[in-house]
Design a protein around this motif. Structure first.
Motif, mmCIF file in Angstrom:
data_model
loop_
_atom_site.group_PDB
_atom_site.id
_atom_site.type_symbol
_atom_site.label_atom_id
_atom_site.label_comp_id
_atom_site.label_asym_id
_atom_site.label_seq_id
_atom_site.Cartn_x
_atom_site.Cartn_y
_atom_site.Cartn_z
ATOM 1 N N ASN A 239 12.105 8.944 1.350
ATOM 2 C CA ASN A 239 11.884 8.274 0.068
ATOM 3 C C ASN A 239 10.995 7.052 0.245
ATOM 4 O OD1 ASN A 239 13.325 9.926 -1.670
ATOM 5 N ND2 ASN A 239 15.263 9.030 -0.992
ATOM 6 N N GLY A 240 10.049 6.899 -0.673
ATOM 7 C CA GLY A 240 9.165 5.748 -0.603
ATOM 8 C C GLY A 240 7.996 5.948 0.330
ATOM 9 N N ALA A 241 7.816 7.178 0.828
ATOM 10 C CA ALA A 241 6.730 7.445 1.776
ATOM 11 C C ALA A 241 5.363 7.450 1.094
ATOM 12 C CB ALA A 241 6.963 8.780 2.469
ATOM 13 N N GLY A 242 5.351 7.713 -0.198
ATOM 14 C CA GLY A 242 4.082 7.764 -0.913
ATOM 15 C C GLY A 242 3.721 9.160 -1.401
ATOM 16 N N LYS A 243 4.689 10.054 -1.428
ATOM 17 C CA LYS A 243 4.432 11.426 -1.855
ATOM 18 C C LYS A 243 4.069 11.471 -3.340
ATOM 19 C CE LYS A 243 8.612 12.770 -0.713
ATOM 20 N NZ LYS A 243 9.207 11.519 -0.190
ATOM 21 N N THR A 244 4.924 10.851 -4.152
ATOM 22 C CA THR A 244 4.681 10.866 -5.591
ATOM 23 C C THR A 244 3.349 10.202 -5.918
ATOM 24 O OG1 THR A 244 7.042 10.844 -6.028
ATOM 25 C CG2 THR A 244 5.623 10.146 -7.812
ATOM 26 N N THR A 245 3.086 9.086 -5.259
ATOM 27 C CA THR A 245 1.834 8.376 -5.504
ATOM 28 C C THR A 245 0.641 9.281 -5.211
ATOM 29 O OG1 THR A 245 2.954 6.338 -4.897
ATOM 30 C CG2 THR A 245 0.558 6.285 -4.961
ATOM 31 N N THR A 246 0.682 9.968 -4.068
ATOM 32 C CA THR A 246 -0.412 10.879 -3.719
ATOM 33 C C THR A 246 -0.594 11.932 -4.803
ATOM 34 O OG1 THR A 246 0.247 10.613 -1.419
ATOM 35 C CG2 THR A 246 -1.267 12.409 -1.905
ATOM 36 N N ALA B 243 0.873 -1.163 0.000
ATOM 37 C CA ALA B 243 0.000 0.000 0.000
ATOM 38 C C ALA B 243 0.919 1.223 0.000
ATOM 39 C CB ALA B 243 -0.895 -0.007 1.222
ATOM 40 N N ALA B 244 1.051 1.862 -1.156
ATOM 41 C CA ALA B 244 1.955 3.023 -1.260
ATOM 42 C C ALA B 244 1.361 4.198 -0.504
ATOM 43 C CB ALA B 244 2.175 3.382 -2.720
ATOM 44 N N VAL B 245 0.027 4.303 -0.525
ATOM 45 C CA VAL B 245 -0.676 5.324 0.244
ATOM 46 C C VAL B 245 -1.767 4.584 0.996
ATOM 47 C CG1 VAL B 245 -2.194 7.308 0.085
ATOM 48 C CG2 VAL B 245 -0.199 7.180 -1.383
HETATM 49 N N1 LIG Z 1 4.550 1.498 -10.173
HETATM 50 C C1 LIG Z 1 4.785 0.971 -8.946
HETATM 51 N N2 LIG Z 1 4.660 -0.352 -8.720
HETATM 52 C C2 LIG Z 1 4.872 -0.889 -7.508
HETATM 53 N N3 LIG Z 1 5.233 -0.193 -6.423
HETATM 54 C C3 LIG Z 1 5.396 1.132 -6.560
HETATM 55 C C4 LIG Z 1 5.183 1.789 -7.826
HETATM 56 N N4 LIG Z 1 5.408 3.113 -7.660
HETATM 57 C C5 LIG Z 1 5.732 3.277 -6.356
HETATM 58 N N5 LIG Z 1 5.733 2.091 -5.696
HETATM 59 C C6 LIG Z 1 6.023 1.909 -4.267
HETATM 60 O O1 LIG Z 1 5.160 2.736 -3.533
HETATM 61 C C7 LIG Z 1 5.839 3.321 -2.440
HETATM 62 C C8 LIG Z 1 5.690 4.821 -2.472
HETATM 63 O O2 LIG Z 1 6.371 5.347 -3.556
HETATM 64 P P1 LIG Z 1 6.394 6.888 -3.929
HETATM 65 O O3 LIG Z 1 4.999 7.402 -3.925
HETATM 66 O O4 LIG Z 1 7.162 7.020 -5.191
HETATM 67 O O5 LIG Z 1 7.208 7.511 -2.711
HETATM 68 P P2 LIG Z 1 7.921 8.919 -2.578
HETATM 69 O O6 LIG Z 1 7.543 9.758 -3.727
HETATM 70 O O7 LIG Z 1 7.426 9.463 -1.275
HETATM 71 O O8 LIG Z 1 9.396 8.653 -2.530
HETATM 72 C C9 LIG Z 1 7.276 2.850 -2.516
HETATM 73 O O9 LIG Z 1 7.423 1.797 -1.603
HETATM 74 C C10 LIG Z 1 7.422 2.366 -3.916
HETATM 75 O O10 LIG Z 1 8.337 1.308 -3.985
#
Ligand SMILES: Nc1ncnc2c1ncn2[C@@H]1O[C@H](COP(=O)(O)OP(=O)(O)O)[C@@H](O)[C@H]1O
Ligand SMILES: [Mg+2]
Lengths: 317, 236
Positions: A36-43, A15-17
């Motif tokens: 890094n990997g907190a879910g910022k980009t995903t949000t 669960a990225a978010v």
């Molecule tokens: N396309 C994807 N498929 C699988 N896992 C992903 C994908 N994109 C991101 N993740 C995972 O989701 C989590 C959050 O990623 P991300 O939103 O990029 O974090 P941030 O931008 O805060 O560094 C990470 O653990 C990452 O490995």
């Protein structure tokens, strides 16, 4: 402006978010802070309609990101992480192309482009091929693109990553200026950035929101329970034992510093134990040379909050 | 349509600012000129029939080179993110890029009109089959480009996209070719799916609605699937 309710995004097994909710008011500059990997980009990708959430809803400028995605996109300017650009295009051409895509009427396009070039300080390089620009300039081209259709909301993913210190200062200044006219949601893993630029912070770790407040409130919240640093002459081990008995102490760290001892005392949250500690030391006849309260920076809050989370997870496991 | 147009223009521009357009156009021109001369000498008749058949093979080789970058490059450079978060639909993007690929394809076959001019100066060609051949070439180009863009949507590696695109087109061609060996129902199926048979009738001067429908519907299907693939990033 932005309203996020119980948003969850699950990739195949992570669960990225994870069930986050927050609001961004009109005119705010909100920092999404997390490692890094907190879910910022995903949000941010969900908010910009690049991909939908697994669960939950989000509205941007009053439109649902899933059902009204074209309207949302028209109202937001997005600067993705690492600033993807067409490297073979000239700056000017690129911005005109983007302006067209964003439905700016032909007669306004050149003026809008001129304004954005000016605002981002890239008027000089407008005829240059994007691929030949430095990282800092590329960042500005990306920012100019995000701005070109005068969006109500700017979503900037790590806008200062990979820049040198001077460029960082410049970009921050640009962002601050933009904050006067736009609502901004930016993400970063650099703390001072939030302190400098934002009026609200959302700290996110492992897909969950762990704190949300103004930068100064966040610091005040933890300040009262902050660390006290003491310099005491005497038998270190004994002193440590007696300080540890003061009620409300969370931890005492002892370090020998020449012929004196230095103690870093952490109090439980919301407690100011300086007087109790003083009484305890005087009662046992030790000599107190110095007592100071260590002001906590956002950096430490961040560290505390994120590591505490990990400890809890470890304890629960 | 406005978005389609913007995307089309950018792609066309990008073709002509990179070596790709010049390479495919010159390779095609040299190859088709060679076959035109050869066929003319061999058959001694004022028609394009023989040369167009040989040319088909080069179209098969070169179209994947035209289409390979269309979507894979966006995925690789990450520009897909800025593109898909601007107020455009996935269809706008796919269709604009398809038209750009088809545009370059048309530019590539344009110089073959020199041969037609040549024939009409030195001989008395029958223009019927020539016109129908060009209709056929255009329809076939649409299909080849749509297959290419579909393959390009599957990978972020342009080389992989061109190789798989080439293999698919060769299979499609071979399929129709094999169908000439028999008369069973499965030969019939192969005949219908493959491009060989449909293309044949155009070169004979026949514009059969069934062939037109074959090309158009196959192209539409490929574009439809491509849009779905582009959308699928959302569910991964
Ligand atoms: N396309 C994807 N498929 C699988 N896992 C992903 C994908 N994109 C991101 N993740 C995972 O989701 C989590 C959050 O990623 P991300 O939103 O990029 O974090 P941030 O931008 O805060 O560094 C990470 O653990 C990452 O490995
Ligand atoms: Mg990120």
């Amino acid at each position: 402006m932005i309203s996020v309710k119980n948003l969850t995004k699950r990739y195949v097994n992570v669960a990225a978010v994870d069930n986050i909710s927050f609001e961004v008011e009109d005119g705010d500059i909100v920092g999404l802070l997390g490692p890094n990997g907190a879910g910022k980009t995903t949000t941010m990708r969900i908010l910009t309609c690049f991909m939908p959430a697994t669960e939950g809803t989000a509205t941007v400028a009053g439109y649902d990101v899933f059902n009204d995605s074209i309207s949302v996109r028209q109202k937001t300017g997005y600067l993705p992480e690492n600033v993807p650009l067409y490297l073979d295009m000239r700056v000017k051409e690129y911005l005109l192309f983007r302006a067209r895509l964003k439905k700016i009427p032909r007669k306004h396009r050149r003026k809008k482009m001129g304004d954005c070039l000016e605002m981002c300080g890239i008027t000089d390089v407008q005829n240059q091929i994007i691929g030949t620009l430095s990282k800092g300039y590329k960042q500005r081209v990306g920012l100019a693109d995000a701005l070109i259709h005068d969006p109500e909301i700017l979503i900037l993913d790590e806008p200062t990553i990979g820049l040198d210190p001077n460029q960082i200062i410049q970009i921050r200044k640009v962002i601050k200026d933009l904050g006067k006219k736009h609502t901004i949601l930016l993400s970063t893993h650099i703390l001072p950035e939030v302190e400098m630029v934002c009026n609200k912070v959302i700290i996110i770790n492992k897909g969950k929101i762990v704190a949300m407040d103004t930068p100064s409130n966040l610091m005040n919240q933890l300040k009262s329970g902050s660390n006290v640093v003491l310099e005491i002459r005497g038998d270190g081990k004994k002193i440590k034992d007696s300080i540890s008995r003061v009620e409300g102490i969370r931890s005492v760290v002892w370090r020998e510093k020449g012929d004196v001892n230095e103690f870093t005392v952490e109090a439980a949250e919301g407690k100011d134990l300086r007087e109790d500690i003083f009484k305890c030391i005087v009662k046992d006849n030790y000599i107190l040379r110095e007592m100071k309260r260590k002001t906590i920076t956002l950096e430490e809050i961040f560290h505390q909050i994120t590591t505490r989370e990990t400890e809890e997870i470890v304890n629960n496991a | 349509m406005r978005n389609v147009h913007s995307i089309f223009l950018r792609e066309i521009r990008s073709y002509f600012f990179s070596p790709i357009a010049y390479i495919v156009i010159s390779v095609f021109l040299v190859a088709s000129g060679f076959f035109f001369a050869g066929n003319l000498q061999f058959w001694q008749e004022a028609s394009l029939k023989g040369s167009l058949d040989s040319i088909q093979f080069f179209l098969l080789l070169l179209t994947p080179v035209i289409t390979m970058r269309l979507l894979s490059e966006e995925a690789k450079s990450g520009t897909i993110e800025t593109l898909m978060t601007s107020p455009v639909t996935d269809f706008d993007v796919v269709f604009g890029k398809f038209l750009a690929g088809l545009g370059l394809y048309m530019v590539m076959i344009l110089p073959t009109w020199i041969f037609v001019l040549f024939l009409s100066i030195f001989g008395n060609p029958d223009f019927g089959p020539i016109f129908s051949s060009y209709i056929g070439l255009t329809l076939m180009g649409g299909l080849f480009v749509s297959i290419g863009i579909f393959v390009s949507s599957l990978t972020r590696n342009q080389i992989v996209a061109s190789v798989i695109g080439l293999i698919s087109l060769i299979l499609l061609w071979v399929m129709g070719f094999l169908s000439t060996y028999g008369d069973n129902w499965y030969y019939e199926c192969l005949r219908y799916i493959g491009t060989f048979d449909h293309w044949e009738s155009f070169t004979k001067g026949i514009v059969d609605t069934r062939d037109v429908i074959y090309y158009l519907s196959f192209t539409a299907l490929m574009l439809f699937i491509t849009v779905r693939v582009v959308e699928s990033r959302k569910w991964r």
